[in-house]
Design a protein around this motif. Structure first.
Motif, PDB file in Angstrom:
ATOM      1  N   PRO A   1      -6.674  -1.600  -4.349  1.00  0.00           N
ATOM      2  CA  PRO A   1      -7.302  -0.796  -5.438  1.00  0.00           C
ATOM      3  C   PRO A   1      -6.577  -0.650  -6.915  1.00  0.00           C
ATOM      4  O   PRO A   1      -5.432  -0.261  -6.612  1.00  0.00           O
ATOM      5  N   HIS A   2      -7.023  -0.750  -7.830  1.00  0.00           N
ATOM      6  CA  HIS A   2      -6.694  -0.241  -8.945  1.00  0.00           C
ATOM      7  C   HIS A   2      -5.164  -1.209  -9.442  1.00  0.00           C
ATOM      8  O   HIS A   2      -4.263  -0.686 -10.322  1.00  0.00           O
ATOM      9  N   ASP A   3      -4.774  -2.438  -8.511  1.00  0.00           N
ATOM     10  CA  ASP A   3      -3.599  -3.174  -8.975  1.00  0.00           C
ATOM     11  C   ASP A   3      -4.125  -3.901 -10.347  1.00  0.00           C
ATOM     12  O   ASP A   3      -4.653  -5.072  -9.938  1.00  0.00           O
ATOM     13  N   ASP A   4      -3.130  -3.780 -11.068  1.00  0.00           N
ATOM     14  CA  ASP A   4      -3.472  -4.555 -12.463  1.00  0.00           C
ATOM     15  C   ASP A   4      -2.260  -5.463 -12.817  1.00  0.00           C
ATOM     16  O   ASP A   4      -1.889  -6.100 -13.796  1.00  0.00           O
ATOM     17  N   THR A   5      -1.477  -5.786 -11.629  1.00  0.00           N
ATOM     18  CA  THR A   5      -0.323  -6.615 -12.006  1.00  0.00           C
ATOM     19  C   THR A   5      -0.920  -7.986 -12.350  1.00  0.00           C
ATOM     20  O   THR A   5      -1.695  -8.661 -11.742  1.00  0.00           O
ATOM     21  N   ARG A   6       0.058  -8.377 -13.245  1.00  0.00           N
ATOM     22  CA  ARG A   6      -0.580 -10.005 -13.830  1.00  0.00           C
ATOM     23  C   ARG A   6       0.433 -10.325 -14.559  1.00  0.00           C
ATOM     24  O   ARG A   6       1.457  -9.946 -14.965  1.00  0.00           O
ATOM     25  N   MET A   7       0.471 -11.790 -14.800  1.00  0.00           N
ATOM     26  CA  MET A   7       1.353 -12.458 -15.566  1.00  0.00           C
ATOM     27  C   MET A   7       0.956 -12.586 -17.116  1.00  0.00           C
ATOM     28  O   MET A   7      -0.206 -12.548 -17.544  1.00  0.00           O
TER      29      MET A   7
ATOM     30  N   THR B   1       0.874  -1.005  -0.080  1.00  0.00           N
ATOM     31  CA  THR B   1      -0.013   0.088   0.066  1.00  0.00           C
ATOM     32  C   THR B   1       0.991   1.304  -0.134  1.00  0.00           C
ATOM     33  O   THR B   1       0.641   2.055  -0.649  1.00  0.00           O
ATOM     34  N   TRP B   2       1.705   1.173   0.831  1.00  0.00           N
ATOM     35  CA  TRP B   2       2.974   2.203   0.818  1.00  0.00           C
ATOM     36  C   TRP B   2       3.573   2.793  -0.460  1.00  0.00           C
ATOM     37  O   TRP B   2       3.515   3.846  -0.901  1.00  0.00           O
ATOM     38  N   THR B   3       3.834   1.754  -0.969  1.00  0.00           N
ATOM     39  CA  THR B   3       4.601   1.779  -2.309  1.00  0.00           C
ATOM     40  C   THR B   3       3.708   2.220  -3.334  1.00  0.00           C
ATOM     41  O   THR B   3       4.093   3.211  -4.120  1.00  0.00           O
ATOM     42  N   ARG B   4       2.494   1.796  -3.348  1.00  0.00           N
ATOM     43  CA  ARG B   4       1.413   1.989  -4.632  1.00  0.00           C
ATOM     44  C   ARG B   4       1.191   3.588  -4.393  1.00  0.00           C
ATOM     45  O   ARG B   4       0.810   4.361  -5.440  1.00  0.00           O
ATOM     46  N   ARG B   5       1.049   3.960  -3.161  1.00  0.00           N
ATOM     47  CA  ARG B   5       0.367   5.534  -2.954  1.00  0.00           C
ATOM     48  C   ARG B   5       1.710   6.335  -3.268  1.00  0.00           C
ATOM     49  O   ARG B   5       1.399   7.412  -4.087  1.00  0.00           O
TER      50      ARG B   5
END
Length: 370
Positions: free
Chosen positions: A123-129, A66-70
């Motif tokens: 929220p809004h995390d779209d990390t995928r393989m 969370t800290w990183t994405r903010r």
């Protein structure tokens, strides 16, 4: 000895963490003094690969994720502020961040990491393989050994040396005072606060931020902190300038605005040895050509090595001394990515006591029993 006077906060360490926090505090009109080390200091901030990266940070710790994405979300605002205050362009770019896997073992390891990130439900995390065919559609020049990649639309990169210069100049433009070649020799409890001494100068403040990289352990120990950090060497290769050819931002190879390609980076436990090694550089070159075969015909023009500042679990430490009120420590190996968080919430915590909720995971006490 020259007495520099009384300040609200003295920051020990003029790297990316210290100058970002100083910028935030000076912008709130605090009287801030930065003591930066001398030329013999280990400079992690000068050896950074320059990624602004979220997809792999915090897989085992939701607060870190969370800290990183903010911070990543706030990067455009920091970029604008640094340019306005200092005139320095950090060349921040985001989108199509990929980490390329070259065999099935790497794929499985990366896929497990992506699953852990997804379990956080951010929220809004779209990390995928993505598989090899989708990767080649994004990156036509990728080599035949590539089997998959993880990708995220929010990851990016910047010119890390420009950020380093820009943060220092911006902090000073906001009102902070920076003293170079000023290695701190002692922090003494005096006059209801703290006196900090170098070989030739001294200054006094009620609050001290120790953000001194690998020097943090020795400076923080008298204030009840356990051992917090250790070094890890990383090496990087730099090619000649070529036409802009990389359509993605890769964690392993990336192109600068000037056209050079950075190839990185190793992870070596060598103590305080920050010299380049033929074996490490050879390994980097071999992998780079497997990722992008066209690099085989591009000349290498230089290399460097630097020491990362790592905690035992890889997560940051932001904490106040358990024995001396007003003495703080901030350390992380993600000084580039987290710069907006250090300029904002970290600075506000030190000045105003507004402790971010994520800091519950970043206490120094988690290392007390180690």
């Amino acid at each position: 000895m020259e007495d520099l006077g009384i300040f609200d906060v003295i920051v020990i360490g003029g790297g990316l963490v210290g100058t970002a926090a100083a910028l935030g505090m000076a912008s709130d009109r605090a009287r801030v003094l930065i003591f930066d080390g001398d030329d013999g200091s280990f400079r992690a901030s000068r050896g950074n690969f320059g990624l602004v990266w979220a997809q792999s940070k915090g897989a085992n710790n939701r607060d870190y994720a969370t800290w990183t994405r903010r911070a990543v979300a706030d990067w455009p605002m920091l970029e604008q502020e640094v340019k306005a205050l200092s005139g320095v362009d950090t060349a921040h770019k985001m989108g199509n961040g990929v980490h390329i896997c070259l065999d099935e073992s790497e794929h499985l390891t990366r896929a497990r990491m992506v699953e852990k990130m997804a379990a956080h439900g951010l929220p809004h995390d779209d990390t995928r393989m993505i598989d090899a065919s989708e990767l080649r559609a994004m990156f036509p020049g990728v080599g035949p050994d590539a089997v998959s990649a993880s990708t995220s639309s929010v990851d990016g990169a910047c010119h890390s040396l420009a950020l380093y210069r820009g943060l220092a100049a911006s902090a000073q433009a906001a009102g902070a005072r920076l003293e170079p070649n000023a290695k701190v020799r002692a922090i003494k409890t005096e006059k209801g606060g703290y006196t900090v001494r170098t070989d030739t100068q001294s200054a006094h403040a009620d609050r001290i931020l120790i953000a001194a990289g690998l020097a943090t352990n020795d400076l923080a120990k008298p204030f009840g902190f356990p051992k917090l950090v250790h070094p890890q060497k990383g090496q990087i290769l730099v090619t000649e300038r070529v036409a802009q050819t990389l359509p993605v931002i890769s964690s392993q190879i990336r192109q600068t605005p000037e056209g050079t390609i950075l190839i990185g980076d190793t992870k070596e436990d060598t103590g305080l040895d920050d010299s380049s090694s033929t074996a490490g550089l050879h390994k980097l070159a071999q992998r780079a050509v497997r990722i992008m075969p066209a690099l085989a015909s591009v000349r290498i023009v230089r290399s460097w090595a630097a020491l990362r500042v790592l905690t035992a679990d890889g997560n940051p430490v932001y904490d106040e001394s358990p024995t001396h009120k007003g003495v703080y420590v901030a350390t992380t190996h993600s000084g580039v990515t987290l710069a907006p968080a250090h300029r904002g919430p970290l600075a506000q915590w030190i000045l105003n006591g507004q402790r971010p909720p994520e800091f519950r995971s970043f206490t120094a006490g988690r290392f007390t029993q180690q």
